[in-house]
Write a protein that holds these residues in place. Structure first.
Motif, PDB file in Angstrom:
ATOM      1  N   ILE A 177       0.838  -1.209   0.000  1.00 16.31           N
ATOM      2  CA  ILE A 177       0.000   0.000   0.000  1.00 16.31           C
ATOM      3  C   ILE A 177       0.867   1.250   0.000  1.00 16.31           C
ATOM      4  O   ILE A 177       0.606   2.200  -0.754  1.00 16.31           O
ATOM      5  CB  ILE A 177      -0.945  -0.021   1.217  1.00 16.31           C
ATOM      6  N   PHE A 178       1.911   1.260   0.819  1.00 12.14           N
ATOM      7  CA  PHE A 178       2.764   2.445   0.881  1.00 12.14           C
ATOM      8  C   PHE A 178       3.630   2.611  -0.363  1.00 12.14           C
ATOM      9  O   PHE A 178       4.265   3.657  -0.537  1.00 12.14           O
ATOM     10  CB  PHE A 178       3.628   2.398   2.137  1.00 12.14           C
ATOM     11  N   SER A 179       3.652   1.601  -1.240  1.00 17.52           N
ATOM     12  CA  SER A 179       4.391   1.708  -2.503  1.00 17.52           C
ATOM     13  C   SER A 179       3.531   2.243  -3.638  1.00 17.52           C
ATOM     14  O   SER A 179       4.042   2.508  -4.737  1.00 17.52           O
ATOM     15  CB  SER A 179       4.960   0.335  -2.897  1.00 17.52           C
ATOM     16  N   GLU A 180       2.216   2.363  -3.406  1.00 21.19           N
ATOM     17  CA  GLU A 180       1.325   2.925  -4.424  1.00 21.19           C
ATOM     18  C   GLU A 180       1.703   4.385  -4.692  1.00 21.19           C
ATOM     19  O   GLU A 180       1.953   5.150  -3.753  1.00 21.19           O
ATOM     20  CB  GLU A 180      -0.131   2.856  -3.942  1.00 21.19           C
ATOM     21  N   LYS A 181       1.722   4.771  -5.966  1.00 20.40           N
ATOM     22  CA  LYS A 181       2.167   6.121  -6.321  1.00 20.40           C
ATOM     23  C   LYS A 181       1.322   7.201  -5.659  1.00 20.40           C
ATOM     24  O   LYS A 181       1.842   8.212  -5.176  1.00 20.40           O
ATOM     25  CB  LYS A 181       2.161   6.308  -7.836  1.00 20.40           C
ATOM     26  N   LYS A 182       0.000   6.990  -5.635  1.00 21.55           N
ATOM     27  CA  LYS A 182      -0.875   7.990  -5.020  1.00 21.55           C
ATOM     28  C   LYS A 182      -0.549   8.178  -3.537  1.00 21.55           C
ATOM     29  O   LYS A 182      -0.611   9.292  -3.020  1.00 21.55           O
ATOM     30  CB  LYS A 182      -2.349   7.588  -5.185  1.00 21.55           C
ATOM     31  N   VAL A 183      -0.203   7.090  -2.892  1.00 26.76           N
ATOM     32  CA  VAL A 183       0.143   7.155  -1.467  1.00 26.76           C
ATOM     33  C   VAL A 183       1.500   7.830  -1.289  1.00 26.76           C
ATOM     34  O   VAL A 183       1.666   8.696  -0.418  1.00 26.76           O
ATOM     35  CB  VAL A 183       0.147   5.749  -0.833  1.00 26.76           C
ATOM     36  N   ILE A 184       2.465   7.458  -2.106  1.00 27.92           N
ATOM     37  CA  ILE A 184       3.799   8.081  -2.029  1.00 27.92           C
ATOM     38  C   ILE A 184       3.695   9.584  -2.232  1.00 27.92           C
ATOM     39  O   ILE A 184       4.305  10.373  -1.495  1.00 27.92           O
ATOM     40  CB  ILE A 184       4.747   7.459  -3.075  1.00 27.92           C
ATOM     41  N   ASP A 185       2.913   9.995  -3.216  1.00 23.82           N
ATOM     42  CA  ASP A 185       2.771  11.428  -3.520  1.00 23.82           C
ATOM     43  C   ASP A 185       2.136  12.203  -2.371  1.00 23.82           C
ATOM     44  O   ASP A 185       2.402  13.399  -2.200  1.00 23.82           O
ATOM     45  CB  ASP A 185       1.937  11.619  -4.783  1.00 23.82           C
ATOM     46  N   GLU A 186       1.301  11.527  -1.572  1.00 24.26           N
ATOM     47  CA  GLU A 186       0.623  12.203  -0.462  1.00 24.26           C
ATOM     48  C   GLU A 186       1.470  12.240   0.821  1.00 24.26           C
ATOM     49  O   GLU A 186       1.084  12.871   1.801  1.00 24.26           O
ATOM     50  CB  GLU A 186      -0.723  11.532  -0.165  1.00 24.26           C
ATOM     51  N   VAL A 187       2.611  11.575   0.829  1.00 28.44           N
ATOM     52  CA  VAL A 187       3.549  11.585   1.968  1.00 28.44           C
ATOM     53  C   VAL A 187       2.781  11.449   3.296  1.00 28.44           C
ATOM     54  O   VAL A 187       2.726  12.382   4.107  1.00 28.44           O
ATOM     55  CB  VAL A 187       4.399  12.881   1.984  1.00 28.44           C
ATOM     56  N   PRO A 188       2.172  10.296   3.555  1.00 32.73           N
ATOM     57  CA  PRO A 188       1.361  10.138   4.775  1.00 32.73           C
ATOM     58  C   PRO A 188       2.202  10.186   6.044  1.00 32.73           C
ATOM     59  O   PRO A 188       3.195   9.459   6.177  1.00 32.73           O
ATOM     60  CB  PRO A 188       0.711   8.760   4.591  1.00 32.73           C
ATOM     61  N   LEU A 410      -4.052   0.767   6.546  1.00 30.22           N
ATOM     62  CA  LEU A 410      -5.498   0.829   6.331  1.00 30.22           C
ATOM     63  C   LEU A 410      -5.980   2.274   6.287  1.00 30.22           C
ATOM     64  O   LEU A 410      -6.862   2.632   5.491  1.00 30.22           O
ATOM     65  CB  LEU A 410      -6.213   0.043   7.431  1.00 30.22           C
ATOM     66  N   LEU A 411      -5.415   3.128   7.135  1.00 27.36           N
ATOM     67  CA  LEU A 411      -5.760   4.547   7.079  1.00 27.36           C
ATOM     68  C   LEU A 411      -5.379   5.153   5.737  1.00 27.36           C
ATOM     69  O   LEU A 411      -6.148   5.925   5.138  1.00 27.36           O
ATOM     70  CB  LEU A 411      -5.068   5.300   8.210  1.00 27.36           C
ATOM     71  N   ALA A 412      -4.190   4.811   5.242  1.00 28.23           N
ATOM     72  CA  ALA A 412      -3.755   5.330   3.942  1.00 28.23           C
ATOM     73  C   ALA A 412      -4.652   4.810   2.828  1.00 28.23           C
ATOM     74  O   ALA A 412      -5.050   5.566   1.921  1.00 28.23           O
ATOM     75  CB  ALA A 412      -2.305   4.938   3.684  1.00 28.23           C
ATOM     76  N   GLU A 413      -4.993   3.546   2.893  1.00 26.07           N
ATOM     77  CA  GLU A 413      -5.840   2.953   1.868  1.00 26.07           C
ATOM     78  C   GLU A 413      -7.221   3.607   1.837  1.00 26.07           C
ATOM     79  O   GLU A 413      -7.741   3.964   0.773  1.00 26.07           O
ATOM     80  CB  GLU A 413      -5.974   1.452   2.116  1.00 26.07           C
ATOM     81  N   THR A 414      -7.816   3.777   3.010  1.00 24.27           N
ATOM     82  CA  THR A 414      -9.165   4.344   3.083  1.00 24.27           C
ATOM     83  C   THR A 414      -9.185   5.822   2.714  1.00 24.27           C
ATOM     84  O   THR A 414     -10.084   6.288   2.009  1.00 24.27           O
ATOM     85  CB  THR A 414      -9.752   4.141   4.490  1.00 24.27           C
ATOM     86  N   ALA A 415      -8.208   6.571   3.203  1.00 23.71           N
ATOM     87  CA  ALA A 415      -8.203   8.023   2.977  1.00 23.71           C
ATOM     88  C   ALA A 415      -7.726   8.410   1.590  1.00 23.71           C
ATOM     89  O   ALA A 415      -8.181   9.418   1.026  1.00 23.71           O
ATOM     90  CB  ALA A 415      -7.336   8.704   4.030  1.00 23.71           C
ATOM     91  N   ILE A 416      -6.828   7.611   1.009  1.00 22.58           N
ATOM     92  CA  ILE A 416      -6.198   8.011  -0.258  1.00 22.58           C
ATOM     93  C   ILE A 416      -6.672   7.179  -1.444  1.00 22.58           C
ATOM     94  O   ILE A 416      -6.959   7.720  -2.516  1.00 22.58           O
ATOM     95  CB  ILE A 416      -4.665   7.917  -0.137  1.00 22.58           C
ATOM     96  N   LEU A 417      -6.768   5.869  -1.267  1.00 21.58           N
ATOM     97  CA  LEU A 417      -7.048   4.985  -2.399  1.00 21.58           C
ATOM     98  C   LEU A 417      -8.519   4.623  -2.549  1.00 21.58           C
ATOM     99  O   LEU A 417      -8.990   4.364  -3.668  1.00 21.58           O
ATOM    100  CB  LEU A 417      -6.228   3.692  -2.261  1.00 21.58           C
TER     101      LEU A 417
END
Length: 433
Positions: A177-188, A410-417
């Motif tokens: 999940i933390f390797s997803e580009k959208k997640v990386i770009d959001e710097v959680p 899970l927080l990153a997945e729910t909030a970003i993806l």
């Protein structure tokens, strides 16, 4: 320290000998010994350090402990390039930490420079006896505050010999999940508030509580000072310094609402680092309480009744939340969280239903809610975040025994993806108004 564990031994003060049975020797007991000694007119100890030595030395050889301590403190750096690496992993329960040591030929700068290793998974509840080999993959390293020098602690995750992650390996999915580009770009960013309870050995009752009884009601203990309010401060302080030495991003600590309960905060940490740092900090705490002869509990409700439980509140933000106009992004994330409330609750720790009752600064486990500066909600937004129009949210639902890899990802997945349909999102927005 809260107490000193001593084996059966003879302690000699002047010409008098005192027999001490095996078990915990509390500070009160030692004070009584010293008082009786002084009343007898004999010379008292010349220094606190000598007193400490007497508390653990055996009469058969008063130098044994000193020589053992000298060996433990040996600095290997001038003698050899070899270091000791303590490989750490999560056992079959998903919350127990295991570790073992190996010699590495030279200091390393990253986990990539370390070899894979294996262990007996049938002894940790992670593999059958007839095919028990489990492979450890080094993932993160920290300085070892116990051995010092170039020695290291190694956070690992576990795989089958075929390279498949074990079911208890929650880091694997989190890393995806933390390797997803959208997640990386959001710097959680994450700030994790780990609460824990210190228990007396044998009786498994909170530190500072009368055995089989109760202290005064909650009120004076939160961030309290004094022998009748703060139980276990030495452990908290020792852990604080050990974390800083190790390179863990610990940001603070405090006494909690229930006596014998403490909290420390890790963060802000980015992505997968948050899980690595929390797991390593838990390992340090386990080792320190082991040395102190105190039992560590991450039970979310260690004492039933009118006592606060133990949580692991998780503060979370993305780049968009921290930028101008971020408050709207925070509200959208809260809507997403409301839609996946049951999924999050199911992943937020065992026994959490005993804690999330709607009392003692918690929301009901069955109902999702949010509010500004409201510690009785599922999600709290700070006053400063509301005022600035940007910032972070606090998820107050995770239990103290939660897996930080699971909660952060899970927080990153729910909030970003996570992308609900417009109809579902609109319905959720109306419910939260």
């Amino acid at each position: 320290m809260a107490q000193i564990l001593a084996p059966s031994m003879q302690c000699q003060m002047g010409s008098a000998k005192i027999s001490i049975k095996a078990g915990p020797v509390t500070a009160k007991m030692w004070n009584s010994l010293v008082l009786n000694h002084r009343l007898s007119g004999r010379n008292s100890f010349k220094s606190a350090s000598k007193f400490r030595a007497f508390s653990v030395k055996a009469a058969s050889d008063n130098g044994v402990v000193n020589r053992l301590e000298d060996l433990l403190k040996l600095d290997l750096t001038p003698i050899t390039d070899k270091i000791i690496a303590e490989y750490i992993w999560i056992g079959g329960s998903g919350t127990d930490l295991r570790s073992k040591s190996r010699t590495i030929s030279r200091p390393v700068e990253s986990a990539l420079g370390l070899p894979k290793w294996n262990y007996d998974g049938s002894s940790t509840g992670q593999a059958p006896g007839e095919d028990s080999e489990v492979i450890l993959y080094p993932q993160a390293i920290f300085k070892d505050p116990f051995r010092g020098g170039n020695n290291i602690l190694v956070i690992c995750d576990a795989y089958t010999p075929a390279g498949e992650p074990l079911p208890t390996n929650k880091r694997y999915r989190a890393a995806q999940i933390f390797s997803e580009k959208k997640v990386i770009d959001e710097v959680p960013w994450y700030g994790i508030e780990q609460e824990y309870t210190l228990l007396q050995p044998n009786v498994k009752w909170p530190l500072g509580w009368p055995v089989g009884g109760y202290p005064g009601p909650q009120g004076p203990y939160y961030c309290g000072t004094g022998a009748d309010k703060a139980f276990g401060r030495d452990i908290s302080d020792a852990h604080y310094k050990a974390c800083l030495y190790a390179g863990i991003n610990i940001s603070g600590t405090n006494g909690e609402v229930m006596p014998g309960q403490w909290e420390y905060q890790v963060g802000p940490s980015v992505g997968i680092d948050a899980g690595d740092h929390v797991w390593c900090s838990r390992y340090l705490l386990e080792r320190i309480t082991e040395m102190a002869g105190v039992v560590l509990s991450l039970d979310p409700k260690p004492i039933e009744g009118d006592w606060n439980g133990a949580g692991c509140h998780t503060n979370f933000s993305t780049k968009s939340m921290r930028d101008e106009g971020g408050y709207a992004v925070i509200k959208k994330a809260i809507r997403n969280l409301s839609l996946r409330h049951k999924e999050h609750i199911g992943a937020y720790g065992e026994g959490n239903e005993r804690r999330l009752t709607g009392k003692h600064e918690t929301a009901s486990i069955d109902t999702f809610s949010w509010g500004v500066a409201n510690r009785g909600c599922s999600i709290r937004v700070g006053r400063e975040t509301e005022k600035q129009g940007k910032g972070y949210l606090e998820d107050r639902r995770p239990a103290s025994n939660m897996d930080p890899y699971v909660v952060t990802s899970l927080l990153a997945e729910t909030a970003i993806l996570f992308e609900p349909t417009l109809e579902v999102e609109s319905l959720a927005a109306k419910k939260l108004q």
